[in-house]
Design a protein around this motif. Structure first.
Motif, PDB file in Angstrom:
ATOM      1  N   UNK A 287      -4.631   9.933   9.226  1.00 42.26           N
ATOM      2  CA  UNK A 287      -3.425  10.686   9.568  1.00 42.26           C
ATOM      3  C   UNK A 287      -2.210   9.774   9.719  1.00 42.26           C
ATOM      4  N   UNK A 288      -2.396   8.627  10.377  1.00 41.95           N
ATOM      5  CA  UNK A 288      -1.251   7.747  10.612  1.00 41.95           C
ATOM      6  C   UNK A 288      -0.825   6.963   9.372  1.00 41.95           C
ATOM      7  N   UNK A 289      -1.548   7.142   8.235  1.00 39.45           N
ATOM      8  CA  UNK A 289      -1.141   6.520   6.979  1.00 39.45           C
ATOM      9  C   UNK A 289      -0.107   7.358   6.234  1.00 39.45           C
ATOM     10  N   UNK A 290       0.070   8.621   6.621  1.00 37.31           N
ATOM     11  CA  UNK A 290       0.890   9.542   5.830  1.00 37.31           C
ATOM     12  C   UNK A 290       2.323   9.036   5.629  1.00 37.31           C
ATOM     13  N   UNK A 291       3.031   8.520   6.651  1.00 39.70           N
ATOM     14  CA  UNK A 291       4.388   8.008   6.400  1.00 39.70           C
ATOM     15  C   UNK A 291       4.414   6.894   5.350  1.00 39.70           C
ATOM     16  N   UNK A 292       3.426   5.997   5.391  1.00 40.76           N
ATOM     17  CA  UNK A 292       3.370   4.911   4.408  1.00 40.76           C
ATOM     18  C   UNK A 292       3.091   5.451   3.012  1.00 40.76           C
ATOM     19  N   UNK A 293       2.186   6.420   2.912  1.00 41.78           N
ATOM     20  CA  UNK A 293       1.861   7.008   1.618  1.00 41.78           C
ATOM     21  C   UNK A 293       3.081   7.709   1.021  1.00 41.78           C
ATOM     22  N   UNK A 294       3.803   8.457   1.825  1.00 42.20           N
ATOM     23  CA  UNK A 294       5.013   9.131   1.340  1.00 42.20           C
ATOM     24  C   UNK A 294       6.066   8.113   0.899  1.00 42.20           C
ATOM     25  N   UNK A 295       6.162   6.996   1.615  1.00 40.72           N
ATOM     26  CA  UNK A 295       7.126   5.956   1.242  1.00 40.72           C
ATOM     27  C   UNK A 295       6.753   5.323  -0.096  1.00 40.72           C
ATOM     28  N   UNK A 296       5.446   5.119  -0.329  1.00 37.71           N
ATOM     29  CA  UNK A 296       4.999   4.558  -1.607  1.00 37.71           C
ATOM     30  C   UNK A 296       5.268   5.533  -2.746  1.00 37.71           C
ATOM     31  N   UNK A 297       5.067   6.824  -2.488  1.00 38.03           N
ATOM     32  CA  UNK A 297       5.287   7.849  -3.516  1.00 38.03           C
ATOM     33  C   UNK A 297       6.768   8.047  -3.849  1.00 38.03           C
ATOM     34  N   UNK A 298       7.655   7.789  -2.887  1.00 38.12           N
ATOM     35  CA  UNK A 298       9.057   8.192  -3.028  1.00 38.12           C
ATOM     36  C   UNK A 298       9.708   7.719  -4.333  1.00 38.12           C
ATOM     37  N   UNK A 299       9.615   6.427  -4.703  1.00 38.02           N
ATOM     38  CA  UNK A 299      10.262   6.017  -5.960  1.00 38.02           C
ATOM     39  C   UNK A 299       9.655   6.678  -7.188  1.00 38.02           C
ATOM     40  N   UNK A 300       8.358   7.022  -7.138  1.00 38.20           N
ATOM     41  CA  UNK A 300       7.715   7.698  -8.265  1.00 38.20           C
ATOM     42  C   UNK A 300       8.183   9.155  -8.368  1.00 38.20           C
ATOM     43  N   UNK A 301       8.433   9.761  -7.210  1.00 37.82           N
ATOM     44  CA  UNK A 301       8.982  11.122  -7.202  1.00 37.82           C
ATOM     45  C   UNK A 301      10.408  11.110  -7.746  1.00 37.82           C
ATOM     46  N   UNK A 302      11.193  10.131  -7.309  1.00 36.33           N
ATOM     47  CA  UNK A 302      12.590  10.044  -7.739  1.00 36.33           C
ATOM     48  C   UNK A 302      12.719   9.804  -9.238  1.00 36.33           C
ATOM     49  N   UNK A 303      11.735   9.083  -9.823  1.00 37.62           N
ATOM     50  CA  UNK A 303      11.785   8.817 -11.260  1.00 37.62           C
ATOM     51  C   UNK A 303      11.115   9.913 -12.085  1.00 37.62           C
ATOM     52  N   UNK A 304      10.549  10.909 -11.409  1.00 38.35           N
ATOM     53  CA  UNK A 304       9.911  12.020 -12.103  1.00 38.35           C
ATOM     54  C   UNK A 304       8.470  11.775 -12.493  1.00 38.35           C
ATOM     55  N   UNK A 305       7.898  10.668 -12.067  1.00 42.13           N
ATOM     56  CA  UNK A 305       6.512  10.370 -12.417  1.00 42.13           C
ATOM     57  C   UNK A 305       5.523  11.153 -11.562  1.00 42.13           C
ATOM     58  N   UNK A 306       5.928  11.504 -10.356  1.00 38.96           N
ATOM     59  CA  UNK A 306       5.080  12.285  -9.458  1.00 38.96           C
ATOM     60  C   UNK A 306       5.833  13.520  -8.998  1.00 38.96           C
ATOM     61  N   UNK A 307       5.060  14.570  -8.725  1.00 37.23           N
ATOM     62  CA  UNK A 307       5.640  15.758  -8.110  1.00 37.23           C
ATOM     63  C   UNK A 307       5.917  15.482  -6.636  1.00 37.23           C
TER      64      UNK A 307
END
Length: 428
Positions: A287-307
């Motif tokens: 559960x406490x990993x979620x902020x880190x996981x979202x931070x890792x995903x953020x640039x991929x979301x911004x570039x359109x690679x991830x939903x």
């Protein structure tokens, strides 16, 4: 550098400060590092480490200073197996040169308001005659006075070792500083052993620093080195230290400013770390990993690679996610979803950009493939818009949208146009 990246770096430092509070580290500084313009900067960093609560032991290399003193006295010497060979008449000068170097280190520490102690904690014996060769005044370490050393450390001082050992009768012997550093680390059960070198460090591959190697990888690397290469003897010392209780050994380039701090307080460091324990590991997301996981995903979301995914969505799928953990810091993530027809989907694959070059993404995907196979999966698929080359490189082949499970096919949209890549898990 973005604010979020700066914040992540600060979080790393705080995490490592907690991890290494009261940790014991042994630092070998070779003679080229001591004579370099960066020496005072390295000493300042050592003082900062000491002020941060780490226990520090220093073993300085004195080869260049001993060479200088013996040359000025017209005393010759040779080397055998990287060991200086002199007679007993040279030992007063060898001892003087060794203490000159330790005094230099102590004086520089004093300039940073750090009290150091130079002591005779090493009991040694003559190396003697081996296969007919007389090693003269060269000695081997017989015993370390660990009780006195621990007292010095617990009193808040930094011990500094000259490369001299004494026999039980007080006879001095010249001993290897690098070997002494390794044995001190083992005897004191150090958390870390550092070799700060003016050359021969760290380990490079295709011009890039290899940040970490486990013992198996190290053995393979050493087997390919020539015996004459200095790096080989250093790596063997690192290996021996790790196999005898030192958690991690490090090779650092003394020509880089701040190399000690960055090696300790960041995941990838600045040199090469040798380890036996699980430095980087794949584990279920918490559960406490979620902020880190979202931070890792953020640039991929911004570039359109991830939903995009919200914290609530990630939390609901907590059991599907795995992460790659470096010393308590999450640096990659991926999820594994199951469907009734035996198909499994790997999704939300994201790797921290700073760690994308060390292969943790493929390792994470492979672990999920193996997990799917263990669960009896017929095949594993992924959906991607921009990473097809990456998935093809690790064995996935393009497939049709019609091959998807009905539930997953219903979520596909032509606007996004994701492609399907599949890896069979069962042979027909």
């Amino acid at each position: 550098m973005t604010i979020s990246k700066k914040a992540e770096n600060v979080r790393d430092v705080i995490r490592y400060l907690k991890k290494f509070n009261s940790a014991l580290i042994v630092i070998y500084l070779d003679d080229k590092t001591i004579s370099s313009p960066l020496f005072s900067s390295h000493i300042r960093d050592i003082a900062l480490l000491h002020a941060a609560g780490l226990k520090v032991v220093i073993i300085p290399g004195a080869r260049a200073r001993i060479d200088e003193v013996l040359s000025s006295a017209n005393i010759s010497w040779t080397y055998k197996d990287n060991i200086r060979i002199t007679d007993e008449k040279a030992m007063p000068l060898v001892k003087m040169a060794a203490f000159d170097v330790t005094n230099t280190v102590m004086t520089n520490l004093a300039a940073n308001n750090i009290t150091a102690v130079i002591g005779n904690w090493v009991r040694s014996r003559s190396k003697g005659v081996i296969k007919g060769f007389d090693f003269g005044a060269a000695g081997e370490i017989d015993k370390l006075d660990t009780a006195s050393l621990n007292t010095v450390l617990n009193d808040g001082f930094i011990p500094i070792f000259p490369c001299i050992g004494w026999s039980s009768t007080g006879k001095p012997y010249n001993i290897s500083s690098a070997v002494l550093a390794q044995q001190v680390a083992v005897e004191l059960k150090a958390d870390k052993l550092f070799f700060v070198m003016g050359q021969s460090a760290p380990i490079l591959k295709d011009g890039e620093v290899i940040p970490a190697m486990n013992i198996d990888e190290l053995d393979d690397y050493i087997s390919k080195l020539d015996d004459s290469q200095q790096i080989k003897s250093l790596l063997e010392l690192c290996r021996t230290a790790c196999l005898n209780g030192v958690n991690r050994s490090h090779l650092l380039d003394g020509n880089l400013d701040g190399v000690l701090l960055t090696e300790i307080f960041s995941d990838l460091g600045s040199g090469t770390m040798i380890y036996t324990n699980n430095y980087g590991k794949i584990r279920p997301m918490q559960q406490n990993d979620i902020p880190s996981v979202l931070a890792i995903m953020r640039p991929f979301v911004e570039s359109g690679k991830l939903l995009p995914r919200t914290e609530e969505v990630v939390a609901q799928g907590l059991g599907d996610f795995s992460v790659y953990d470096f010393d308590g810091g999450v640096r990659a993530c991926a999820s594994l979803h199951t469907y009734e027809d035996g198909q499994y989907e790997i999704a939300a694959v994201a790797v921290d950009e700073a760690y994308s070059h060390i292969g943790i993404g493929p390792k994470l995907v492979e672990s999920l493939v193996q997990k799917a196979k263990a669960c009896g999966a017929k095949s594993v698929f992924i959906m991607t818009t921009q990473a097809s080359d990456w998935f093809e490189k690790i064995g996935f082949k393009e497939d049709s949208i019609d091959s998807l499970p009905a539930a997953r096919r219903a979520k596909w949209t032509p606007e996004r146009g994701s492609k399907v890549y599949r890896l069979p898990c069962q042979t027909r």
